[in-house]
Design a protein around this motif. Structure first.
Motif, PDB file in Angstrom:
ATOM      1  N   ASP A 260       0.840  -1.196   0.000  1.00 18.80           N
ATOM      2  CA  ASP A 260       0.000   0.000   0.000  1.00 18.80           C
ATOM      3  C   ASP A 260       0.879   1.252   0.000  1.00 18.80           C
ATOM      4  OD1 ASP A 260      -1.775   2.064   0.470  1.00 18.80           O
ATOM      5  OD2 ASP A 260      -2.377   1.378   2.459  1.00 18.80           O
ATOM      6  N   ARG A 261       0.714   2.084  -1.054  1.00 13.33           N
ATOM      7  CA  ARG A 261       1.343   3.401  -1.070  1.00 13.33           C
ATOM      8  C   ARG A 261       0.290   4.500  -1.189  1.00 13.33           C
ATOM      9  NH1 ARG A 261       6.481   4.390  -4.739  1.00 13.33           N
ATOM     10  NH2 ARG A 261       6.519   6.193  -3.317  1.00 13.33           N
ATOM     11  N   ALA A 262      -0.936   4.181  -0.795  1.00  9.37           N
ATOM     12  CA  ALA A 262      -2.020   5.160  -0.877  1.00  9.37           C
ATOM     13  C   ALA A 262      -2.475   5.607   0.510  1.00  9.37           C
ATOM     14  CB  ALA A 262      -3.190   4.575  -1.658  1.00  9.37           C
ATOM     15  N   PHE A 263      -2.711   4.649   1.408  1.00  8.61           N
ATOM     16  CA  PHE A 263      -3.289   4.950   2.712  1.00  8.61           C
ATOM     17  C   PHE A 263      -2.212   4.862   3.796  1.00  8.61           C
ATOM     18  CE2 PHE A 263      -6.504   3.171  -0.087  1.00  8.61           C
ATOM     19  CZ  PHE A 263      -7.433   4.202  -0.107  1.00  8.61           C
ATOM     20  N   VAL A 264      -1.111   5.529   3.549  1.00  2.00           N
ATOM     21  CA  VAL A 264      -0.010   5.606   4.501  1.00  2.00           C
ATOM     22  C   VAL A 264       0.266   7.074   4.784  1.00  2.00           C
ATOM     23  CG1 VAL A 264       1.047   3.402   3.886  1.00  2.00           C
ATOM     24  CG2 VAL A 264       1.636   5.458   2.585  1.00  2.00           C
ATOM     25  N   ALA A 265       1.046   7.324   5.829  1.00  2.84           N
ATOM     26  CA  ALA A 265       1.256   8.716   6.253  1.00  2.84           C
ATOM     27  C   ALA A 265       1.940   9.547   5.174  1.00  2.84           C
ATOM     28  CB  ALA A 265       2.079   8.735   7.549  1.00  2.84           C
ATOM     29  N   ARG A 299      -8.696  -0.579   3.138  1.00  3.76           N
ATOM     30  CA  ARG A 299      -7.807   0.477   3.618  1.00  3.76           C
ATOM     31  C   ARG A 299      -8.486   1.840   3.553  1.00  3.76           C
ATOM     32  NH1 ARG A 299      -3.480  -0.262   6.584  1.00  3.76           N
ATOM     33  NH2 ARG A 299      -2.042   1.013   5.349  1.00  3.76           N
ATOM     34  N   ALA A 300      -9.343   2.036   2.574  1.00  2.92           N
ATOM     35  CA  ALA A 300     -10.088   3.294   2.479  1.00  2.92           C
ATOM     36  C   ALA A 300     -10.970   3.499   3.702  1.00  2.92           C
ATOM     37  CB  ALA A 300     -10.941   3.317   1.207  1.00  2.92           C
ATOM     38  N   HIS A 301     -11.341   2.415   4.362  1.00  2.00           N
ATOM     39  CA  HIS A 301     -12.145   2.499   5.579  1.00  2.00           C
ATOM     40  C   HIS A 301     -11.286   2.396   6.834  1.00  2.00           C
ATOM     41  CE1 HIS A 301     -15.688   2.461   8.017  1.00  2.00           C
ATOM     42  NE2 HIS A 301     -15.486   1.236   8.456  1.00  2.00           N
ATOM     43  N   GLY A 302      -9.963   2.420   6.686  1.00  2.08           N
ATOM     44  CA  GLY A 302      -9.089   2.423   7.837  1.00  2.08           C
ATOM     45  C   GLY A 302      -8.730   1.073   8.407  1.00  2.08           C
ATOM     46  N   VAL A 303      -8.954   0.008   7.654  1.00  6.93           N
ATOM     47  CA  VAL A 303      -8.623  -1.331   8.139  1.00  6.93           C
ATOM     48  C   VAL A 303      -7.100  -1.481   8.201  1.00  6.93           C
ATOM     49  CG1 VAL A 303      -8.678  -3.783   7.505  1.00  6.93           C
ATOM     50  CG2 VAL A 303     -10.756  -2.389   7.345  1.00  6.93           C
ATOM     51  N   PRO A 304      -6.551  -1.962   9.323  1.00  6.43           N
ATOM     52  CA  PRO A 304      -5.096  -2.102   9.436  1.00  6.43           C
ATOM     53  C   PRO A 304      -4.556  -3.210   8.540  1.00  6.43           C
ATOM     54  CG  PRO A 304      -6.186  -2.971  11.385  1.00  6.43           C
ATOM     55  CD  PRO A 304      -7.245  -2.296  10.569  1.00  6.43           C
ATOM     56  N   GLY A 305      -3.275  -3.113   8.212  1.00  5.17           N
ATOM     57  CA  GLY A 305      -2.660  -4.058   7.301  1.00  5.17           C
ATOM     58  C   GLY A 305      -2.760  -5.496   7.756  1.00  5.17           C
ATOM     59  N   GLU A 306      -2.610  -5.748   9.063  1.00  5.39           N
ATOM     60  CA  GLU A 306      -2.657  -7.130   9.542  1.00  5.39           C
ATOM     61  C   GLU A 306      -4.044  -7.746   9.357  1.00  5.39           C
ATOM     62  OE1 GLU A 306      -2.677  -4.436  13.292  1.00  5.39           O
ATOM     63  OE2 GLU A 306      -1.661  -4.518  11.331  1.00  5.39           O
ATOM     64  N   ALA A 307      -5.109  -6.920   9.373  1.00  7.49           N
ATOM     65  CA  ALA A 307      -6.458  -7.436   9.134  1.00  7.49           C
ATOM     66  C   ALA A 307      -6.651  -7.784   7.659  1.00  7.49           C
ATOM     67  CB  ALA A 307      -7.504  -6.421   9.585  1.00  7.49           C
ATOM     68  N   VAL A 308      -6.014  -7.024   6.765  1.00  4.45           N
ATOM     69  CA  VAL A 308      -6.033  -7.387   5.344  1.00  4.45           C
ATOM     70  C   VAL A 308      -5.419  -8.760   5.164  1.00  4.45           C
ATOM     71  CG1 VAL A 308      -5.101  -6.821   3.066  1.00  4.45           C
ATOM     72  CG2 VAL A 308      -6.024  -5.003   4.529  1.00  4.45           C
ATOM     73  N   ARG A 309      -4.251  -8.962   5.764  1.00  9.05           N
ATOM     74  CA  ARG A 309      -3.569 -10.255   5.667  1.00  9.05           C
ATOM     75  C   ARG A 309      -4.411 -11.379   6.276  1.00  9.05           C
ATOM     76  NH1 ARG A 309       0.668 -10.181   9.850  1.00  9.05           N
ATOM     77  NH2 ARG A 309      -1.193 -10.740  11.066  1.00  9.05           N
ATOM     78  N   ASP A 310      -4.908 -11.177   7.488  1.00 10.78           N
ATOM     79  CA  ASP A 310      -5.669 -12.222   8.171  1.00 10.78           C
ATOM     80  C   ASP A 310      -6.963 -12.536   7.421  1.00 10.78           C
ATOM     81  OD1 ASP A 310      -3.669 -12.231  10.047  1.00 10.78           O
ATOM     82  OD2 ASP A 310      -4.809 -11.123  11.566  1.00 10.78           O
ATOM     83  N   GLY A 311      -7.586 -11.504   6.842  1.00  8.36           N
ATOM     84  CA  GLY A 311      -8.800 -11.734   6.069  1.00  8.36           C
ATOM     85  C   GLY A 311      -8.539 -12.583   4.844  1.00  8.36           C
ATOM     86  N   LEU A 312      -7.463 -12.293   4.125  1.00 10.58           N
ATOM     87  CA  LEU A 312      -7.131 -13.101   2.952  1.00 10.58           C
ATOM     88  C   LEU A 312      -6.840 -14.540   3.340  1.00 10.58           C
ATOM     89  CD1 LEU A 312      -4.903 -10.637   0.898  1.00 10.58           C
ATOM     90  CD2 LEU A 312      -7.186 -11.479   0.292  1.00 10.58           C
ATOM     91  N   ARG A 313      -6.171 -14.746   4.452  1.00  8.09           N
ATOM     92  CA  ARG A 313      -5.850 -16.110   4.882  1.00  8.09           C
ATOM     93  C   ARG A 313      -7.097 -16.894   5.262  1.00  8.09           C
ATOM     94  NH1 ARG A 313      -0.447 -14.996   8.660  1.00  8.09           N
ATOM     95  NH2 ARG A 313       0.975 -14.573   6.917  1.00  8.09           N
TER      96      ARG A 313
END
Length: 472
Positions: A260-265, A299-313
């Motif tokens: 992700d290079r969109a929803f980062v600081a 990510r547009a809704h603020g979901v953290p990166g680890e939840a993206v990973r865990d959701g895909l798994r």
């Protein structure tokens, strides 16, 4: 719930067009809100099944009853249906169930957040992945819309975040829908017979973006890009995704990492790893693209990166979507009955090197020439069945003249059994027998699921050790 929408719907005369599953959901929502409801359908038997809803039943209306203030249509009704044309002519607003769900949701104390997905292919997988990511983040979320769970029911049951699959039909009948984030995954020929042309089909898809805060597009699909450019509002934030290394304000791949290079600081200088290719099931470029789209919405809704990973798994694909049924004598049998148009079939075929392809059904006006040209070198043989088999056969003779073709007669009692047996005789060890019909199913089966079930049953009935030599 009724109190929340009383000021908008109570006492209004509403006509519901269509007595199917959507119609029942709509009637329930309207009656709970205090509306006076009439429902119409050409199928009297189906209409009678709604006698317990309290709605007035009217068979095969061609114009709205006097005093009708709103028409809510089921998504399959074409815009040129006499009833809907007559309503528009009389100045009566026509909306769909999705638009009704949006309006009802906006009257709640806590309106749900909509993360909306459309596209010719990949919608169901993407919303399933998105739902898994949202749940992994601890959110009260659900996949709904065109996936079986009606969006109206999801709104009324109080879910906080909706991963909404929307068809072009549903979008056509939406006028004020404003998702927080939306994506058009891809646009290819489909439902041309319903919309009247490719431009109108793309425009219907584009309605998903008109009021979105975050507009997501597939940077590798020119039509997805075009729809985002043409339909995003002036204040919308646009975010692209692709299978390439992401530029600032994009989501993409760096080797085997989803990044992700969109929803980062600091999108110009920093990036965040979200997941790896190994986390995505089933594999294949099209499912990686679906995962990237889902991750971008999450990510547009603020979901953290680890939840993206865990959701895909944790995600598991639905039935009839590239599911391996069996391997018999070295031949794999794969059910992708959900590939109901040429674009979806192309994705499915490209996932395999040597294919005995089972195809055919109702093409709905779509062309298969480019599909056949693109995958010709992968085809070991083809088995055709269904109403538009001749169209596919013509494309094969033009672009793959040396590929053996077997035809299942239109009068066969068990066409899928015959198709699987023919494919068995044409396949060699190492091949894949792939049901990816590139067409709708209703000429022979109840729906794509029934077609897939027939394929799986026919495969399981095959004997061991009687494989053909591939020279047929």
């Amino acid at each position: 719930m009724a109190d929340a929408v009383t000021s908008k719907l109570a006492g209004r005369n509403v006509l519901v067009a269509g007595a199917g599953v959507t119609g029942r959901s709509v009637i329930s929502a309207l009656t709970d809100a205090g509306a006076r409801v009439t429902v119409t359908d050409a199928n009297a038997e189906r209409l009678e099944q709604l006698a317990d809803t309290g709605a007035e039943l009217a068979t095969a209306l061609t114009e709205p009853p006097a005093g009708t203030e709103l028409v809510v249509t089921s998504p399959g009704w074409r815009p040129d249906s006499p009833l809907l044309v007559a309503a528009a002519r009389a100045g009566v607003e026509v909306i769909g169930d999705v638009e009704l769900a949006w309006r009802i949701g906006q009257q709640l104390d806590r309106p749900p957040v909509w993360l909306a997905v459309t596209g010719t292919n990949g919608k169901t997988t993407t919303v399933g992945m998105l739902e898994a990511m949202l749940e992994a983040a601890g959110l009260h979320a659900v996949a709904c819309g065109n996936v079986g769970f009606a969006v109206l029911d999801a709104v009324r049951e109080g879910y906080h975040v909706l991963a909404v699959e929307l068809s072009s039909f549903q979008l056509h009948w939406s006028s004020t829908l404003a998702p927080h984030a939306s994506v058009v995954l891809n646009v290819a020929e489909d439902h041309i017979d319903w919309h009247g042309g490719m431009a109108d089909y793309a425009a219907a898809k584009g309605k998903i973006h008109q009021r979105s805060s975050v507009v997501v597009y597939n940077a590798q699909d020119p039509m997805s890009v075009s729809v985002a450019v043409d339909h995003a509002g002036p204040d919308a934030r646009r975010v692209g995704f692709s299978l390439h290394s992401p530029r600032p304000y994009e989501v993409g791949l760096v080797e085997d990492l989803l990044v992700d290079r969109a929803f980062v600081a600091d999108p110009l200088r920093t990036a965040e790893e979200l997941a790896t290719l190994a986390d995505i099931r089933p594999p294949g470029p099209h499912n990686v693209a679906n995962a990237l789209a889902a991750a971008t919405l999450a990510r547009a809704h603020g979901v953290p990166g680890e939840a993206v990973r865990d959701g895909l798994r944790s995600f598991r694909p639905g039935a009839h979507r590239a599911v391996e049924v069996a391997e018999i004598d070295g031949v794999r049998y794969v059910n992708d009955s959900k590939a109901t148009n040429p674009h979806a079939a192309a994705f499915s075929l490209r996932a395999h090197r040597n294919v005995v392809w089972i195809a055919g059904g109702l093409l709905k006006g779509a062309s298969v020439d480019q599909l056949v040209a693109d995958v010709a070198e992968r085809l070991r043989a083809v088995v055709l069945l269904g109403a538009d088999a001749d169209v596919i056969a013509t494309a094969l003779s033009r672009h793959a003249p040396d590929v053996p073709v077997s035809r299942v007669s239109s009068g066969h009692d068990e066409p899928m059994t015959a198709a699987v047996q023919a494919a068995r005789g044409l396949a060699r060890s190492g091949d894949v027998v792939l049901l990816a019909p590139a067409a709708a199913s209703m000429d022979m089966f109840r729906d794509y699921a029934a077609r897939g079930e027939a394929f799986a049953a026919a495969v399981r009935a095959l004997p061991q050790g009687e494989q053909g030599d591939g020279d047929g």
